[in-house]
Design an enzyme around this catalytic site. Structure first.
Site, mmCIF file in Angstrom:
data_model
loop_
_atom_site.group_PDB
_atom_site.id
_atom_site.type_symbol
_atom_site.label_atom_id
_atom_site.label_comp_id
_atom_site.label_asym_id
_atom_site.label_seq_id
_atom_site.Cartn_x
_atom_site.Cartn_y
_atom_site.Cartn_z
ATOM 1 N N ARG A 1 15.985 63.896 37.200
ATOM 2 C CA ARG A 1 16.453 63.025 36.107
ATOM 3 C C ARG A 1 17.964 62.818 36.158
ATOM 4 O O ARG A 1 18.441 61.691 36.064
ATOM 5 C CB ARG A 1 16.063 63.614 34.755
ATOM 6 C CG ARG A 1 14.568 63.790 34.628
ATOM 7 C CD ARG A 1 14.145 64.082 33.209
ATOM 8 N NE ARG A 1 12.851 64.734 33.194
ATOM 9 C CZ ARG A 1 12.006 64.686 32.183
ATOM 10 N NH1 ARG A 1 12.313 64.025 31.101
ATOM 11 N NH2 ARG A 1 10.839 65.317 32.238
ATOM 12 N N GLU B 1 13.704 69.391 37.326
ATOM 13 C CA GLU B 1 13.889 68.366 36.290
ATOM 14 C C GLU B 1 15.311 67.837 36.285
ATOM 15 O O GLU B 1 15.538 66.634 36.149
ATOM 16 C CB GLU B 1 13.541 68.923 34.900
ATOM 17 C CG GLU B 1 12.079 69.281 34.704
ATOM 18 C CD GLU B 1 11.144 68.075 34.640
ATOM 19 O OE1 GLU B 1 11.613 66.928 34.601
ATOM 20 O OE2 GLU B 1 9.915 68.298 34.648
ATOM 21 N N GLU C 1 2.535 57.158 35.465
ATOM 22 C CA GLU C 1 1.939 57.135 36.819
ATOM 23 C C GLU C 1 0.950 55.997 37.065
ATOM 24 O O GLU C 1 0.885 55.436 38.176
ATOM 25 C CB GLU C 1 1.262 58.482 37.126
ATOM 26 C CG GLU C 1 2.229 59.652 37.284
ATOM 27 C CD GLU C 1 2.817 60.177 35.977
ATOM 28 O OE1 GLU C 1 2.253 59.828 34.908
ATOM 29 O OE2 GLU C 1 3.814 60.914 36.010
ATOM 30 N N ASP D 1 2.122 67.211 43.283
ATOM 31 C CA ASP D 1 2.289 65.752 43.435
ATOM 32 C C ASP D 1 3.486 65.230 44.236
ATOM 33 O O ASP D 1 3.334 64.686 45.335
ATOM 34 C CB ASP D 1 2.245 65.073 42.052
ATOM 35 C CG ASP D 1 3.133 65.741 40.985
ATOM 36 O OD1 ASP D 1 3.892 66.650 41.330
ATOM 37 O OD2 ASP D 1 3.072 65.326 39.811
HETATM 38 C C1 DMJ Z 1 8.278 62.522 35.528
HETATM 39 O O1 DMJ Z 1 9.302 63.348 35.121
HETATM 40 C C2 DMJ Z 1 8.181 62.462 37.013
HETATM 41 O O2 DMJ Z 1 7.441 61.371 37.367
HETATM 42 C C3 DMJ Z 1 7.581 63.689 37.614
HETATM 43 O O3 DMJ Z 1 7.408 63.580 38.991
HETATM 44 C C4 DMJ Z 1 6.254 63.977 36.982
HETATM 45 N N1 DMJ Z 1 6.229 63.857 35.582
HETATM 46 C C5 DMJ Z 1 7.031 62.958 34.847
HETATM 47 C C6 DMJ Z 1 6.334 61.778 34.218
HETATM 48 O O4 DMJ Z 1 5.029 61.941 33.904
#
Ligand code: DMJ
Length: 621
Positions: free
Chosen positions: A252, A248, A515, A381
């Site tokens: 971010r 995270e 998404e 993912d």
């Molecule tokens: C985001 O922090 C990023 O896209 C991450 O890869 C997956 N989840 C969240 C948003 O849903």
């Protein structure tokens, strides 16, 4: 006379009085006093009438002479004594000054003390800035050239322009409320109008500010970008005792800072990104080099989530560092960042993959897979996303990333992609060989990924990959359209007689996720089919109707209910991703064009390292 001098003589054995006249005048009385001989010199002055000559000084002695009325008084001082006396005098003076200052401070009013602290702080900052300008950040000097497409043209079509303006207004609403109620904290609680802290960032603060920087920049919200930059300069602090999520914080904070640097050229962002990258490095101290999920950035101690299969690291977490770390090497000149992520690839390539699929869990100590659970949504993912984007970001030189991506898509198609009886394509989850016919909101990003990768697809499969993207986009749109709020649930199923509908209460929430809109944006850019803009606009209307509140934007607990129950969190990714992808959907293609930029998984744009610019050495190591 000798008798008068005697007690002093005994006290200070090193000082000798000579009864000889001077040849030179070495010293004044004042100078002697300043060296700590006040009391004794007074004594000397009483005896003015010493005769004749001084002895020439030898090496161990200093001869000091005091001019008198008719003669002069010379004294020999042993050097050591002179030094000691001078030292003592300095200490005494320091003590006196400290006492004086303490007294003055005690007499000060609280506001005067506060002003002094403020001035001290400003001075420290100025010094730090000065050091930075002098290149003291330790980073190599770098000539900044803004990559193509950091700003774009106004959309030609008035309706599109109007819609884009509306999205900018949404950003302003989200930002202004964050600023009003939660400035400097990680996220906003828009109903209770206060800050929200998530333990994903430990006590690193300001997630919304860093996540929003590039969105503010591309929306040309200049004032807001400036205040965000100033906050970063003055307050963004990584010297904290905090256990953070490496993934995270990387996507971010590192991602947000890198993009802010590449868009604006402001050095502070490069410096902070590299500083944070360095703090993350101890996460790789495992027997295999597969990083821990959690890291205390002060102690450097890492561990994994207690719930993750037998102490495993998570595929989507350790597999989503590549883009940022390659850029950290590029901007710092330090190869270590790229080496760390290239090693992850090496470990993965040595392992056997069940049916060519990548399980979500990998043990960083044994280097063996944990549970055989495969998902293109949560836990898996962005690993796939980063394989493709690593290849694109390398200006298509990273052949290893390319092969891993297309091989993985082949296995996904064979084992996970299915069609419902109603004709909706979906991506199921795989648990030890059995399929769970469920698709997460997170999985919907894959539509955009398939379309983005279509161009390089092997065996003439470009059209097929675009088609996969379009089918996933359609299914995800259905998952929105089949709710009462026209916003998609966290997960939807294709079993028990339903299609694209959430059946479990704990899967019915919507937390402002991006998404589905992300996939619309890619599909729009790559096909220019107007339905994607239409679907994006439906999402804007639903967000305005159900998620917008006085204090910002909130998630929803049940999208099938007619009455909103708000979760009271404005996620930082709403500003970095959801609103950015919407804005891009209604922009011309010249804003952040795909030939020059790739988006990290938090929608932070990173420039393609073009080989013609001698740029992509990091990828070839
Ligand atoms: C985001 O922090 C990023 O896209 C991450 O890869 C997956 N989840 C969240 C948003 O849903």
């Amino acid at each position: 006379m000798i008798a008068t001098l005697l007690p002093w003589w005994l006290n200070l054995q090193a000082i000798l009085i000579n009864r000889f006249s001077c040849r030179e005048q070495h010293s004044s009385y004042a100078e002697l006093v300043s060296q700590g001989f006040r009391a004794h010199s007074r004594l000397l002055l009483h005896h003015k009438h010493f005769a004749n000559q001084c002895l020439p000084p030898n090496t161990d002695q200093t001869v000091r002479c005091i001019p008198m009325k008719r003669n002069c008084l010379c004294i020999n001082l042993w050097r050591k004594e002179v030094e000691q006396a001078a030292l003592l005098e300095r200490i005494r003076a320091d003590h006196e000054r400290a006492l004086r200052e303490a007294k003055e401070t005690l007499q000060k009013l609280p506001e005067e003390i506060r002003r002094d602290i403020r001035q001290d702080k400003e001075k420290l900052l100025q010094d730090a800035r000065g050091r930075k300008e002098a290149g003291a950040s330790g980073l190599p000097q770098r000539l900044f050239r803004q990559p193509v497409g950091a700003v774009g043209q106004e959309p030609a079509d008035p309706t599109v322009r109007q819609r884009r303006d509306k999205i900018k207004e949404m950003m302003k609403h989200a930002w202004d409320n964050y600023k009003r109620y939660a400035w400097g904290l990680n996220e906003l609680k828009p109903i209770s109008k206060q800050g929200h802290s998530s333990n994903l960032f430990g006590n690193i603060q300001g997630a919304t500010i860093v996540d929003a920087l590039d969105t503010l920049y591309i929306m040309e919200m200049k004032e807001e970008f400036k205040e965000a930059k100033e906050w970063v300069e003055k307050n963004l602090d990584f010297n904290v005792n905090a256990e953070i999520s490496v993934f995270e914080v990387n996507i971010r904070f590192v991602g947000g800072l890198l993009s802010a640097y590449y868009l604006s050229g402001e050095e502070v962002f490069r410096k902070k990104a590299v500083e944070l990258g360095e703090k993350l490095l101890p996460a790789f101290n495992t027997p295999t080099g597969i990083p821990w999920a959690l890291l205390n950035i002060k102690s450097g101690i890492g561990r994994n989530w207690p719930w993750a299969s037998g102490g495993s690291s998570i595929l989507a977490e350790f597999g989503t560092l590549h883009l940022e770390f390659v850029h950290l090497t590029h901007l710092s000149g330090n190869p270590v960042f790229a080496e760390k992520v290239m090693n992850i690839r090496k470990v993965l390539n040595r392992l056997d993959k069940p049916e060519g699929l990548y399980p979500n869990y990998l043990n960083p100590s044994s280097g063996q897979w944990g549970q055989h659970h495969v998902s293109i949504g949560g836990l898996g993912d962005s690993f796939y996303e980063y394989l493709l984007k690593a290849w694109l970001m390398s200006d298509k030189t990273d052949e290893e990333g390319k092969k891993m991506y297309y091989d993985a898509v082949q296995a996904i198609e064979t084992h996970l992609i299915r069609k419902s009886s109603g004709g909706l394509m979906y991506i199921a989850e795989w648990k030890g060989g059995l399929l769970e016919h469920k698709m997460g909101h997170l999985t919907c990003f894959a539509g955009g990924m398939f379309a983005l990768g279509a161009d390089g697809a092997p065996n003439d499969k470009t059209g097929h990959h675009i088609e996969l993207g379009a089918e996933i986009a359609r299914t995800c749109h259905e998952s929105y359209d089949r709710t009462s709020m026209k916003l998609g649930p966290e997960a939807f199923r294709f079993d028990g007689g339903v299609e694209a509908i959430a059946t479990r209460q704990n899967e019915k929430y919507y937390i402002l996720r991006p998404e589905v809109i992300e996939t619309y944006m890619y599909m729009w850019r790559l096909t220019h089919d107007p339905k994607y803009r239409q679907w994006g606009w439906e999402a804007v209307e639903a967000l305005e109707k159900h998620c917008r509140v006085d204090g910002g934007y909130s998630g929803i607990r049940d999208v099938y209910n007619n009455h909103e129950s708000h979760d009271d969190v404005q996620q930082s990714f709403f500003l970095s991703e959801t609103l950015k992808y919407l804005y891009l959907l209604f922009s011309e293609d010249d804003l952040l064009p795909f030939e020059h930029w790739v988006f990290n998984t938090e929608a932070h744009p990173l420039p393609v390292l073009h080989k013609d610019d001698g740029n992509n050495e990091e990828n070839q190591k």
